[in-house]
Design a protein around this motif. Structure first.
Motif, PDB file in Angstrom:
ATOM      1  N   GLN A   1       0.843  -1.196   0.000  1.00  0.00           N
ATOM      2  CA  GLN A   1       0.000   0.000   0.000  1.00  0.00           C
ATOM      3  C   GLN A   1       0.882   1.252   0.000  1.00  0.00           C
ATOM      4  OE1 GLN A   1      -3.407  -0.202   2.846  1.00  0.00           O
ATOM      5  NE2 GLN A   1      -2.349  -2.062   3.509  1.00  0.00           N
ATOM      6  N   ALA A   2       0.573   2.150  -0.903  1.00  0.00           N
ATOM      7  CA  ALA A   2       1.330   3.398  -0.990  1.00  0.00           C
ATOM      8  C   ALA A   2       0.981   4.319   0.175  1.00  0.00           C
ATOM      9  CB  ALA A   2       1.022   4.099  -2.313  1.00  0.00           C
ATOM     10  N   LEU A   3       1.922   5.182   0.528  1.00  0.00           N
ATOM     11  CA  LEU A   3       1.679   6.190   1.561  1.00  0.00           C
ATOM     12  C   LEU A   3       0.964   7.386   0.951  1.00  0.00           C
ATOM     13  CD1 LEU A   3       5.175   6.277   3.318  1.00  0.00           C
ATOM     14  CD2 LEU A   3       3.177   4.883   3.912  1.00  0.00           C
ATOM     15  N   ASN A   4       0.151   8.054   1.772  1.00  0.00           N
ATOM     16  CA  ASN A   4      -0.450   9.308   1.321  1.00  0.00           C
ATOM     17  C   ASN A   4       0.372  10.468   1.893  1.00  0.00           C
ATOM     18  OD1 ASN A   4      -1.355   9.895   3.990  1.00  0.00           O
ATOM     19  ND2 ASN A   4      -3.225   8.728   3.654  1.00  0.00           N
ATOM     20  N   ASP A   5       0.018  11.671   1.498  1.00  0.00           N
ATOM     21  CA  ASP A   5       0.783  12.846   1.929  1.00  0.00           C
ATOM     22  C   ASP A   5       0.858  12.962   3.447  1.00  0.00           C
ATOM     23  OD1 ASP A   5       1.116  13.420  -0.736  1.00  0.00           O
ATOM     24  OD2 ASP A   5      -0.155  15.195  -0.747  1.00  0.00           O
ATOM     25  N   ALA A   6      -0.259  12.745   4.136  1.00  0.00           N
ATOM     26  CA  ALA A   6      -0.276  12.883   5.595  1.00  0.00           C
ATOM     27  C   ALA A   6       0.667  11.880   6.255  1.00  0.00           C
ATOM     28  CB  ALA A   6      -1.700  12.710   6.123  1.00  0.00           C
ATOM     29  N   MET A   7       0.749  10.683   5.695  1.00  0.00           N
ATOM     30  CA  MET A   7       1.632   9.658   6.259  1.00  0.00           C
ATOM     31  C   MET A   7       3.103  10.006   6.071  1.00  0.00           C
ATOM     32  SD  MET A   7      -0.301   6.330   4.876  1.00  0.00           S
ATOM     33  CE  MET A   7      -1.927   5.868   5.465  1.00  0.00           C
ATOM     34  N   ARG A   8       3.396  10.828   5.107  1.00  0.00           N
ATOM     35  CA  ARG A   8       4.793  11.196   4.835  1.00  0.00           C
ATOM     36  C   ARG A   8       5.248  12.391   5.676  1.00  0.00           C
ATOM     37  NH1 ARG A   8       3.181   9.621  -0.573  1.00  0.00           N
ATOM     38  NH2 ARG A   8       4.590   8.026  -1.369  1.00  0.00           N
ATOM     39  N   GLU A   9       4.331  13.161   6.244  1.00  0.00           N
ATOM     40  CA  GLU A   9       4.700  14.398   6.932  1.00  0.00           C
ATOM     41  C   GLU A   9       5.715  14.186   8.053  1.00  0.00           C
ATOM     42  OE1 GLU A   9       1.020  16.263   8.073  1.00  0.00           O
ATOM     43  OE2 GLU A   9       0.638  16.954   6.024  1.00  0.00           O
ATOM     44  N   GLY A  10       5.426  13.276   8.972  1.00  0.00           N
ATOM     45  CA  GLY A  10       6.340  13.031  10.093  1.00  0.00           C
ATOM     46  C   GLY A  10       7.690  12.519   9.631  1.00  0.00           C
ATOM     47  N   TRP A  11       7.652  11.685   8.581  1.00  0.00           N
ATOM     48  CA  TRP A  11       8.890  11.144   8.011  1.00  0.00           C
ATOM     49  C   TRP A  11       9.729  12.259   7.404  1.00  0.00           C
ATOM     50  CZ3 TRP A  11       9.533  10.283   2.451  1.00  0.00           C
ATOM     51  CH2 TRP A  11      10.725   9.636   2.125  1.00  0.00           C
ATOM     52  N   LEU A  12       9.098  13.126   6.623  1.00  0.00           N
ATOM     53  CA  LEU A  12       9.824  14.256   6.029  1.00  0.00           C
ATOM     54  C   LEU A  12      10.387  15.168   7.117  1.00  0.00           C
ATOM     55  CD1 LEU A  12       7.352  15.031   3.125  1.00  0.00           C
ATOM     56  CD2 LEU A  12       9.709  14.193   2.859  1.00  0.00           C
ATOM     57  N   ASP A  13       9.608  15.380   8.175  1.00  0.00           N
ATOM     58  CA  ASP A  13      10.083  16.211   9.283  1.00  0.00           C
ATOM     59  C   ASP A  13      11.298  15.574   9.962  1.00  0.00           C
ATOM     60  OD1 ASP A  13       8.058  17.994   8.711  1.00  0.00           O
ATOM     61  OD2 ASP A  13       6.821  17.447  10.444  1.00  0.00           O
ATOM     62  N   ALA A  14      11.285  14.254  10.128  1.00  0.00           N
ATOM     63  CA  ALA A  14      12.426  13.567  10.748  1.00  0.00           C
ATOM     64  C   ALA A  14      13.687  13.750   9.896  1.00  0.00           C
ATOM     65  CB  ALA A  14      12.119  12.082  10.943  1.00  0.00           C
ATOM     66  N   ILE A  15      13.547  13.631   8.587  1.00  0.00           N
ATOM     67  CA  ILE A  15      14.690  13.844   7.688  1.00  0.00           C
ATOM     68  C   ILE A  15      15.138  15.302   7.759  1.00  0.00           C
ATOM     69  CG2 ILE A  15      15.433  13.858   5.265  1.00  0.00           C
ATOM     70  CD1 ILE A  15      13.448  11.451   4.900  1.00  0.00           C
ATOM     71  N   GLY A  16      14.172  16.219   7.720  1.00  0.00           N
ATOM     72  CA  GLY A  16      14.489  17.641   7.811  1.00  0.00           C
ATOM     73  C   GLY A  16      15.199  17.990   9.104  1.00  0.00           C
ATOM     74  N   GLU A  17      14.752  17.424  10.214  1.00  0.00           N
ATOM     75  CA  GLU A  17      15.386  17.688  11.509  1.00  0.00           C
ATOM     76  C   GLU A  17      16.821  17.168  11.537  1.00  0.00           C
ATOM     77  OE1 GLU A  17      12.579  15.900  14.183  1.00  0.00           O
ATOM     78  OE2 GLU A  17      11.121  17.522  13.871  1.00  0.00           O
TER      79      GLU A  17
END
Length: 167
Positions: free
Chosen positions: A54-70
């Motif tokens: 199952q593919a991720l949606n935008d909301a599911m990626r937010e925390g992940w993107l924030d972790a990479i950004g941090e």
């Protein structure tokens, strides 16, 4: 091209199978930079979802993107260069990452669907199944001319890609 060499943060981006991790690690070594493996920062529920096809949606990626950004911002704040491997498929995802490191440059590893699918299908021990490659291409927004990005042919050797990126 020397945008990559002078950038405090570089995100190696593209669809599954384009070589983000291997190119990112090689680029980080060449620059003496920290390396952030984005796949390792996915929460367990994201990994389980993708592993089940199952593919991720935008909301599911937010925390992940924030972790990479941090993680990238922490390196930059600490005075170190950083290279991160992250799909960053949509402009909105790249904008989110820019919010953490405004000087970030994206290295887009461009690959066609067939080559990406073949690479993902042959990987061992990775949670991302080849069945999700099409979903990645479906949402891919290649970097626009107004974004700080360099495009490289992902079918070239890792050494050739790194050399091109470092211009």
């Amino acid at each position: 091209m020397n945008d990559v060499r002078s950038a405090p943060a570089i995100v190696v981006m593209g669809v599954a199978g384009c070589g983000k991790s291997v190119v990112g690690e090689a680029l980080a070594r060449a620059l003496g930079a920290d390396f952030v493996e984005g796949d390792r920062l996915h929460p367990p529920e994201n990994v389980a979802r993708m592993a089940s096809g199952q593919a991720l949606n935008d909301a599911m990626r937010e925390g992940w993107l924030d972790a990479i950004g941090e993680r990238t911002a922490a390196s930059v704040t600490g005075g170190r260069k950083v290279v991160a491997a992250c799909s960053a498929l949509k402009r909105s995802y790249r904008n989110r990452l820019r919010g953490f490191s405004p000087g970030v440059v994206f290295l887009y590893l461009k690959i066609d669907r067939e080559a990406a699918w073949g690479r993902v299908a042959s990987r061992k021990g990775h949670f991302m199944p080849a069945s999700l490659v099409d979903s990645q291409f479906a949402i891919l927004e290649e970097p626009a001319d107004d974004e700080r990005a360099v495009t490289a042919d992902a079918t070239r050797s890792v050494a050739e890609i790194v050399t091109k990126a470092l211009g």
